[in-house]
Design a protein around this motif. Structure first.
Motif, PDB file in Angstrom:
ATOM      1  N   ALA A  60     -29.512  12.264  54.105  1.00  0.00           N
ATOM      2  CA  ALA A  60     -28.794  12.600  53.827  1.00  0.00           C
ATOM      3  C   ALA A  60     -27.242  11.754  53.819  1.00  0.00           C
ATOM      4  O   ALA A  60     -26.756  11.255  52.068  1.00  0.00           O
ATOM      5  N   GLN A  61     -27.769  10.740  54.296  1.00  0.00           N
ATOM      6  CA  GLN A  61     -26.613   9.150  54.223  1.00  0.00           C
ATOM      7  C   GLN A  61     -26.605   9.171  53.162  1.00  0.00           C
ATOM      8  O   GLN A  61     -25.791   7.624  52.954  1.00  0.00           O
ATOM      9  N   THR A  62     -27.737   8.832  52.488  1.00  0.00           N
ATOM     10  CA  THR A  62     -28.362   8.181  51.296  1.00  0.00           C
ATOM     11  C   THR A  62     -28.142   8.218  50.266  1.00  0.00           C
ATOM     12  O   THR A  62     -28.346   7.867  48.809  1.00  0.00           O
ATOM     13  N   VAL A  63     -27.501   9.282  50.039  1.00  0.00           N
ATOM     14  CA  VAL A  63     -27.845  10.322  48.556  1.00  0.00           C
ATOM     15  C   VAL A  63     -26.171  10.874  48.210  1.00  0.00           C
ATOM     16  O   VAL A  63     -25.799  11.104  48.770  1.00  0.00           O
ATOM     17  N   ASP A  64     -26.209  10.738  47.313  1.00  0.00           N
ATOM     18  CA  ASP A  64     -24.709  11.058  46.458  1.00  0.00           C
ATOM     19  C   ASP A  64     -24.589  11.964  47.088  1.00  0.00           C
ATOM     20  O   ASP A  64     -25.119  13.118  47.059  1.00  0.00           O
ATOM     21  N   GLU A  65     -23.067  12.394  47.187  1.00  0.00           N
ATOM     22  CA  GLU A  65     -21.751  13.888  47.405  1.00  0.00           C
ATOM     23  C   GLU A  65     -23.277  14.711  45.538  1.00  0.00           C
ATOM     24  O   GLU A  65     -23.463  14.273  44.732  1.00  0.00           O
ATOM     25  N   GLY A  66     -23.416  15.735  45.885  1.00  0.00           N
ATOM     26  CA  GLY A  66     -23.305  16.949  45.103  1.00  0.00           C
ATOM     27  C   GLY A  66     -24.718  17.486  45.189  1.00  0.00           C
ATOM     28  O   GLY A  66     -25.169  18.279  44.438  1.00  0.00           O
ATOM     29  N   TYR A  67     -25.825  16.449  45.993  1.00  0.00           N
ATOM     30  CA  TYR A  67     -27.275  16.692  46.125  1.00  0.00           C
ATOM     31  C   TYR A  67     -27.207  17.870  48.052  1.00  0.00           C
ATOM     32  O   TYR A  67     -26.985  16.896  48.363  1.00  0.00           O
TER      33      TYR A  67
END
Length: 372
Positions: A60-67
Motif C-alpha cells: 500500500a505504500q507504493t500505490v496512490d491515494e484513493g486505492y
C-alpha cells in the motif's frame, strides 16, 4: 538488534498500528520493527497473519491515494523466525485507472531465500446500483452458543495461542503461568460445542470475534465518509490490514478439531491464503478502542501522545464500552492427500454485512492408520 516485543514487562499489549509499523529502506523496500507473534511463545515459528497483513501494508505504500486493497493471495514458503525482522520488497505489476497490482517478496535470513510472497490488487472506490449478499442472522442462527453474551463478545474466552487439543488440554493445565497475548487485536473464541455436537464435521462452524487494539489514522477525507464525495487515504489500507491480520488466526486447527481428530495430526502449516474484500472502506473502518481496561482482557499499551481516531458516529457504536466487533465464521470442506482446506466469511457483527471471504490451503498430515 532484535525486533521490539509485542507486549511489555507490565503485560500491556501493543496496538495494531505499532505491530504493522514499517521502516522505509527505499521507495520499494521496507522492514518490520515489531516482533511477529509467536504462537508457541518460543523462538520457532511466527503467526502467518503478521507477514500476510504487513506485506499488504508494504504494498500500500507504493500505490496512490484513493486505492484500497480488495484482493490478496499469499504463499508461505518458509517458516517465520520471531527473533528476526521481515524485509518486504514490492514490485509494481500494473497501475491502471481503477485497479493497480503489486507483488511482494519477503525475506528474513537472506541466505535462506524468500519465505513469503503475495499478489495484491487495489481498486478505487465506486458505487453500484446493486448490493446483494447472503443474509445470515448471526445472533439467531448461533443463539445456542451466543445466548447471554450476544451483545458482549469480550465475555467469550480469549482465542488461545495455539488451538490444538494438546495445547488446550495438556500444555495449559501444566503451565498455568502461560502468558502470550497476540498484539494488535482483541480476539475471542466462541465455545461452539453445543452447536457442533449435533452436526456432521462439514457442517460444524467456528466463530472468532475480533476488534481493534489502539486507534488508526483517518481512512477518508472528510471523515466519517457519509457525504456523497469523499477521498480514500492510503491509511485506509491499514484498516483493511487489521481484517487480514485476523483472517488467519488458528485457521487450520479447525480441520482436525471439526473432524474430531485433534490428537491425530502430526504436522500442520499454511501453504496459501486468499482474502477477497466485498466492500469499500465504509464497511472496513476499525473504530478506536475505548481507553477502558476490560476486566477480561489484557490491557493495551496506548501511546499517551495520540488521540483516538475514527470514533465518530455511526462508527463508534458497539458493545457497552463502545468497541465495534467483527466476526469470522469458519469451516472446513476437504482434507486429503496431506492437505486440508479452511474457508470463512468475515462479517460486521452489528450490521450483518458480509465484508470478506477467505480460502486457505494448508499442509496437514495425520498419523498412519487414522480414520474418521
Amino acid at each position: 538488534m532484535v525486533p521490539r516485543p509485542y507486549f511489555d514487562a507490565q503485560g500491556r499489549v501493543l496496538p495494531f498500528d505499532q505491530v504493522m509499523q514499517l521502516e522505509i529502506i527505499d521507495d520499494r523496500t521496507f522492514r518490520s520493527t515489531t516482533k511477529a507473534y509467536s504462537p508457541t511463545g518460543g523462538e520457532n515459528g511466527t503467526y502467518g497473519g503478521h507477514v500476510y497483513a504487513q506485506a499488504a501494508w508494504a504494498a500500500a505504500q507504493t500505490v496512490d491515494e484513493g486505492y484500497l486493497i480488495h484482493d490478496i493471495t499469499g504463499w508461505f514458503t518458509l517458516g517465520g523466525r520471531p527473533t528476526e525482522y521481515f524485509v518486504y520488497t514490492v514490485h509494481k505489476i500494473r497501475d491502471g485507472y481503477n485497479y493497480c497490482t503489486r507483488t511482494v517478496t519477503v525475506t528474513q535470513a537472506a541466505e535462506k531465500g524468500t519465505m513469503f510472497t503475495c499478489t495484491c490488487s487495489f481498486k478505487r472506490d465506486e458505487g453500484s446500483p446493486t448490493d446483494f449478499q447472503h443474509r445470515v442472522d448471526l445472533k439467531g442462527h448461533y443463539r445456542v452458543v451466543l445466548e447471554g453474551k450476544e451483545d458482549e463478545p469480550m465475555e467469550h474466552p480469549v482465542a488461545p495461542s495455539n488451538d490444538s487439543v494438546y495445547f488446550r488440554e495438556t500444555y495449559l493445565p501444566q503451565h498455568p503461568e502461560h502468558f502470550n497475548p497476540i498484539a494488535g487485536l482483541h480476539l475471542r473464541k466462541v465455545d461452539m460445542k453445543r452447536y457442533n455436537d449435533v452436526r456432521m464435521p462439514l457442517d460444524r462452524r467456528q466463530l472468532i470475534f475480533y476488534t481493534l487494539r489502539g486507534s488508526l489514522p483517518l481512512p477518508t477525507a472528510p471523515y466519517p465518509p457519509i457525504s456523497a464525495t469523499f477521498s480514500v487515504t492510503r491509511e485506509a489500507n491499514l484498516h483493511a490490514c487489521a481484517h487480514l491480520y485476523a483472517s488467519d488466526r488458528n485457521s487450520l486447527f479447525i480441520i482436525p478439531n471439526h473432524l474430531s481428530l485433534g490428537r491425530e495430526f502430526t504436522r500442520m502449516a499454511s501453504l496459501s491464503h486468499t482474502v477477497i474484500f466485498h466492500v469499500g472502506i465504509k464497511d472496513l473502518v476499525m473504530p478506536a478502542e475505548p481507553r477502558t481496561n476490560h476486566p477480561n482482557a489484557d490491557p493495551t499499551l496506548f501511546d499517551e501522545g495520540s488521540l483516538p481516531l475514527c470514533n465518530l458516529e455511526p462508527y463508534g457504536r458497539g458493545d457497552k464500552d463502545g468497541r465495534k466487533w467483527f466476526v469470522q465464521e469458519s469451516w472446513t470442506t476437504r482434507a486429503a492427500g496431506g492437505r486440508g482446506l479452511h474457508m470463512s466469511r468475515m462479517w460486521d457483527y452489528g450490521s450483518g454485512t458480509h465484508i470478506a471471504t477467505t480460502i486457505q490451503d494448508g499442509l496437514i498430515r495425520f498419523k498412519p492408520g487414522t480414520k474418521l
